[in-house]
Design an enzyme around this catalytic site. Sequence first.
Site, mmCIF file in Angstrom:
data_model
loop_
_atom_site.group_PDB
_atom_site.id
_atom_site.type_symbol
_atom_site.label_atom_id
_atom_site.label_comp_id
_atom_site.label_asym_id
_atom_site.label_seq_id
_atom_site.Cartn_x
_atom_site.Cartn_y
_atom_site.Cartn_z
ATOM 1 C CB CYS A 110 79.451 193.511 97.548
ATOM 2 S SG CYS A 110 81.110 192.940 97.919
ATOM 3 C CG HIS A 250 79.246 197.576 98.552
ATOM 4 N ND1 HIS A 250 79.171 196.838 99.700
ATOM 5 C CD2 HIS A 250 80.360 197.154 97.894
ATOM 6 C CE1 HIS A 250 80.182 196.000 99.740
ATOM 7 N NE2 HIS A 250 80.925 196.172 98.663
ATOM 8 C CG ASN A 280 83.708 195.237 100.937
ATOM 9 O OD1 ASN A 280 82.598 194.834 101.274
ATOM 10 N ND2 ASN A 280 84.135 195.206 99.684
#
Length: 362
Positions: A110, A250, A280
Amino acid sequence: MLSAQITGWGKCLPPAVLTNDDLTHLMDTSDEWIRTRTGIGERRISHVSTSTMATVAAKHALACAGLSGEDIDMIILASATPDTLVPNIAATVQAEIGANCAAFDINAACSGFLYALGLATAQIRSGQNRRVLIIGAERLSFYVNWTLRDTAVLFGDAAGAVIVEAVEQSEPTGVLAYAMHNDPSGREHLRVQGFGSDLDRLSPEATEFFLDFNGREIFKRAIAGMGALSQQVLEQAGVSKEEVDLVVPHQANVRIIDTLVAKMGLPAEKAFVNIEHHGNTSAATIPMALCDALEQGRIHPGDTLLSCAFGAGLTSAAALIKWGPRTTPLGHSDAELPPCDKTGLELVADVAAHQRRKAEGN
Ligand SMILES: CC(C)(COP(=O)(O)OP(=O)(O)OC[C@H]1O[C@@H](n2cnc3c(N)ncnc32)[C@H](O)[C@@H]1OP(=O)(O)O)[C@@H](O)C(=O)NCCC(=O)NCCS
């Protein structure tokens, strides 16, 4: 002074939507649990490869910057879900946009997009390259085990891209500071099990790979990791947290974002949140969030943005960015994905049924 400025941005969202209610057909969960515990309402499921999404996002970013593929000096593609490991998929994007340059993939999960932004900034500041295309692209639905409700509800597919260009200015602008870190003590807490060159090719389990994590542990470490690196880039640039106009974090869980900004002593409104519609999307979350924030008028010329991320590794990264004079695209591309004739639920149904049979020992 040579600075690295974002001059183009673009995204690609696959059309098929998988809602929380759809997930109730696959596992014991509810829209209410997912929304309140994560902030997610729906996510996209891709009917095409990661590189196809990446190419569409890249074409939009190029048009936005008023450039074409031949203008690009380097392509860095961040992904934990490339359609092929060999060759790298930056090469696939390169062929599609007609660039004549270096191209490679990185995997920092990520944090991958911010790792790529740091690498691009170093290239530009050193005078080595003037225009770098960075892409974050993920098809995380490929790794999902639809029988595991704690992980399956979180992830989605998407791609986002930016063009980073060298600009000469007397005052620092663009990427003012960046930081990257990895904490290997946590690498077992978030992983794709059973996929990689150490799998036993003769084993019947060889195709049973899936993403798994220790959610609570990651939750704590995400806040600590993103908080520490955010502080680091503020100090490096000599910028106070009060001078930050927008935090672009994020998007893993809205509660992680809320806790992060509260711990930093920033008002909740300063955080940009778009997790509700995407879930996500790992390396794609930050370039997607930049695009969405620009579309929504949340970024203004000269704004100071703080971006931070956290992911498997356990990686963390942050960047402090002074946005340039332009918040509207110079041009538009008509690039789009091929049509999809299935719903999100239809796209995952067969794999979910196979995984359910396996889980039940059939
Ligand atoms: C995964 C995560 C959403 C779980 O939230 P949480 O509040 O910690 O929830 P818990 O794990 O404590 O589970 C609470 C309960 O909800 C249940 N639950 C878990 N997922 C559920 C779901 N999708 N639907 C319904 N119930 C669920 C659990 O089984 C547990 O039930 P129990 O109390 O009867 O045992 C959260 O920990 C998280 O976001 N972690 C980080 C995510 C991550 O790693 N992202 C990738 C890296 S960036």
